[in-house]
Write an enzyme that holds these catalytic residues in place. Structure first.
Site, short mmCIF file in Angstrom:
data_model
loop_
_atom_site.label_atom_id
_atom_site.label_comp_id
_atom_site.label_asym_id
_atom_site.label_seq_id
_atom_site.Cartn_x
_atom_site.Cartn_y
_atom_site.Cartn_z
N ALA A 236 -7.69 57.55 18.81
CA ALA A 236 -7.17 56.36 18.13
C ALA A 236 -6.33 56.80 16.95
O ALA A 236 -6.28 57.99 16.59
CB ALA A 236 -8.32 55.47 17.64
N GLY B 271 -4.41 57.88 9.48
CA GLY B 271 -4.42 59.13 10.23
C GLY B 271 -4.85 59.01 11.67
O GLY B 271 -5.37 58.00 12.12
N TRP B 272 -4.56 60.11 12.41
CA TRP B 272 -5.04 60.23 13.77
C TRP B 272 -6.53 60.48 13.77
O TRP B 272 -7.07 61.12 12.87
CB TRP B 272 -4.34 61.37 14.49
N LYS C 111 -10.66 63.16 11.51
CA LYS C 111 -9.60 62.22 11.15
C LYS C 111 -8.64 62.92 10.21
O LYS C 111 -9.04 63.40 9.14
CB LYS C 111 -10.15 60.97 10.50
N ASP D 69 -10.24 47.64 3.02
CA ASP D 69 -9.49 47.29 4.23
C ASP D 69 -10.40 46.78 5.34
O ASP D 69 -10.29 47.20 6.50
CB ASP D 69 -8.69 48.50 4.72
#
Length: 708
Positions: free
Chosen positions: A95, A100-101, A118, A221
């Site tokens: 994901a 970040g990845w 991550k 978030d």
């Protein structure tokens, strides 16, 4: 240094939750690896915060911003088979998030346990500060993804060293995926997605946020994408919610770092500019998240439920759904001061709403003591549950036969409701918290004097003066207490609205009282007391139908609030539903302090004349007589004043069913004999000579016919 307030946190025990999340199957972790990992163009942004247009990126994975020239790369920096710090073997990207990845990996030092790495989307992002490293590793909570390590690894393409967070692997689904599937008719569970499931998710999210807030940290978030639902396994037998993607977490008050948020779930830009990120803005994101998840439930969409059943179900739980929406509305209020003060306060109301919805859905009571309102022993009933007084016979209308007297269904007066509704619990930090007590009417003047003698001038004293003034019949004292409470508390305290409602009720301005109680319900959607107050107001305004759903919501949830079932019985009686009223009264628990009152009320309902000249039938009176025989009256004596009065009511109703006296025959003579004896017994219960004479006259009037 740790942030202020850090310390051991109390962990919620999911196993004790009476509303566990449903379990579900989850595929092999490595099946989640993306075969062609790409960042969608619509979410690509330049890494330079000062860039004049961060969206001006060419449509390729590597290049330079067309607006400011900052280099970028959206390609994963790790490939399957890479080993980070000689420990973490990368399976591949699964994901990508705002920062970040995300890669699935195996930890070779822990038996190839799955974990997550991550990294930053772009190497130009700033490295984590020492405080952030410390803070994120302290987030040891069952509803927050665990962070195990921070590692570095060179990017073979650029030669730059990238940083990665090593996190717990959470096998499960993000809530946005659950919501999308549920909206399409596949909840991923063995049952439809219900509002109770959404609330349980919300409570676990609030537990996680509360843990962060206690450590002076903000998540910032929150959205369904950042909340995972993880199925049960051998290490944890409960399906559980986990907050993931802590990249946006920050210390409260920090203005140095860029804010990571998702606009759809956040407060206005104006609020962020004026106040920054706060607990209040955090609460807003919870409200919006729950609102979005609710829109995916079968309660909202009707998915996975037959249409006919869906309609009935929604009607049954409507008050509970309204309560849930009020929680979300308060959490998202445009004024930060009007939102819940913190995660614990919001969770308290959500727990109450969850109990309400579940009890309305299946009829199983789920009582829980309120932290805000004291238990109340007062029964809001004006006599239906009491043995009839002698005035029923001595002050009756002469032109109405006793067997046809309309049943007084016992609607309480406005002042009785004002003095009988539950009392807000005193705030423990008030110096006078132990002084006020719920006054009995006869003690109220003395309490007013005691309150004055204390010399204390606090909000609790002022509120106690309001209640004591109402109970003592001194409206000026009540008004003075209310005015002082307003001066001390300001105009936004829900307790002020509650007492304003009581004062308006006592003045018989029920419409104004209802408005105040509605405000209290908006502030406290999970509490029973405001719903009871609104039901009483609707009934007093002559509109029993709107009262019914509120009474029912209270009664289904808590069978100790017998005032609610008496209100329900009155609503049924107002529309002539004798059997329905009796069935509801029979639900009063045997251990209730009002058990006997409910049983007496059932006898009176079965033997009374309802609106529309609706007389009881013979079977109704047989039932009333059987119930009367089982009642505990007169201290357990087989005969006494109370039993005599109720027996007289039943005899009168039977007599009213007889045909004309000349056709009554032996049955009529027997009833006349019973009534004669009953009226003579009633005559012996009064010391008033005139009333005794009237009752003896009644006895003589009903003496059986004789030719001797």
């Amino acid at each position: 240094m740790p942030p202020a307030g850090a310390g051991a946190a109390r962990r919620p025990d999911v196993a004790d939750d009476p509303f566990p999340l449903p379990d579900f199957a989850f595929p092999d972790p490595e099946s989640l690896v993306l075969p062609d990992p790409r960042v969608p163009e619509g979410v690509r942004r330049c890494a330079n915060e000062a860039c004049p247009d961060r969206t001006r990126l060419p449509p390729k994975d590597v290049g330079h911003c067309l607006s400011c020239g900052t280099p970028f790369s959206f390609r994963p920096s790790l490939a399957p088979g890479d080993v980070v710090e000689q420990r973490y073997e990368v399976c591949g990207p699964i994901a990508h998030g705002g920062l970040g990845w995300v890669y699935l990996a195996r930890d070779s030092r822990l038996n190839d346990r799955y974990c997550v790495l991550k990294g930053l989307i772009d190497a130009s992002h700033a490295a984590l500060t020492a405080f952030e490293v410390w803070a994120l590793t302290q987030m040891d909570h069952p509803n927050i993804v665990g962070i195990y390590n921070f590692v570095k690894h060179p990017d073979e393409r650029t030669g730059k060293v990238r940083e990665y967070i090593v996190m717990e692997y959470v096998p499960g689904l993000p809530l946005n995926v659950v919501a999308t599937a549920a909206q399409q008719g596949n909840s991923r569970f063995d049952e439809p997605l219900l509002t109770e499931h959404v609330i349980t998710c919300g409570l676990q999210v609030l537990a996680a946020l509360g843990h962060l807030h206690e450590r002076d940290m903000l998540y910032c978030d929150l959205k369904p994408d950042n909340v995972m639902i993880r199925p049960a396994d051998r290490s944890d037998p409960d399906t559980r919610i986990k907050l993931i993607d802590l990249g946006g977490a920050r210390q409260a008050g920090d203005t140095s770092r860029p804010i990571v948020i998702t606009r759809r779930y956040q407060v206005s830009a104006e609020e962020i500019s004026a106040r920054g990120m706060t607990v209040a803005s955090e609460i807003h994101t919870v409200g919006e998240t729950l609102n979005q998840l609710y829109r995916a439930t079968s309660d909202h969409t009707g998915q996975e439920v037959p249409a006919e059943r869906h309609g009935r179900e929604q009607q049954r739980i409507a008050v509970g759904i309204e309560s849930f929406k009020l929680v979300c509305a308060r959490a998202r209020h445009p004024e930060p001061e009007r939102r819940f003060a913190g995660a614990a306060e919001m969770a308290r109301q959500l727990r109450g709403v969850r109990r309400e919805i579940a009890s309305l859905r299946d009829g199983v009571p789920r009582p829980e003591p309120s932290a805000l309102f004291a238990d109340n022993a007062v029964l809001l009933d004006a006599g239906l549950g009491a043995v009839p007084p002698l005035t029923r016979w001595t002050r009756r209308a002469a032109d109405v036969p006793l067997g046809a007297l309309p049943l007084d269904i016992g609607t309480p007066t406005p002042i009785a409701v004002a003095t009988g509704l539950p009392m807000p619990r005193p705030r423990p930090d008030d110096p006078a918290a132990d002084v006020p007590a719920p006054p009995a009417t006869e003690d109220a003047p003395r309490l007013l004097a005691q309150l004055k003698a204390t010399g204390l001038d606090t909000a609790e004293v002022a509120f106690a003066r309001v209640r004591a003034g109402l109970a003592a019949g001194e409206p000026d004292a009540a008004a003075a207490g209310l005015a002082r409470a307003r001066e001390l508390q300001g105009d936004r305290d829900w307790r002020l609205r509650w007492h304003e409602g009581l004062v308006e009720l006592a003045a018989a301005d029920t419409a104004a009282a209802r408005s105040h109680f509605e405000e209290v319900r908006r502030a406290l959607p999970g509490e029973i007391a405001p719903e009871l107050a609104l039901a009483c107001c609707a009934e007093l305004l002559g509109t029993p139908e709107p009262a019914e759903p509120y009474y029912l919501a209270v009664w289904r949830r808590d069978r100790s609030v017998v005032s609610a079932v008496f209100g329900l019985a009155r609503v049924h009686l107002a529309r002539g539903d004798r059997a329905g009223a009796v069935a509801l009264l029979d639900e009063t628990p045997d251990v209730s302090r009002h058990h006997d009152a409910a049983r007496i009320a059932a006898v009176r309902v079965l033997s009374g004349t309802l609106p529309g000249d609706d007389h009881p039938t013979g079977p109704d009176l047989d039932d009333a007589a059987a119930r009367l025989g089982a009642l505990y009256l007169d201290g357990g004596e087989p005969a006494g004043e109370s039993r005599t009065r109720l027996e007289t009511v039943v005899h009168e109703a039977r007599f009213g069913l007889l045909p004309a006296p000349e056709a009554a025959g032996r049955a009529g003579d027997d009833l006349r004999a019973l009534l004669e004896r009953a009226y003579r017994a009633l005559a012996r219960q009064t010391a008033d000579r005139g009333h005794r004479s009237d009752l003896v006259d009644l006895a003589n009037e009903h003496r059986p016919f004789t030719f001797r």
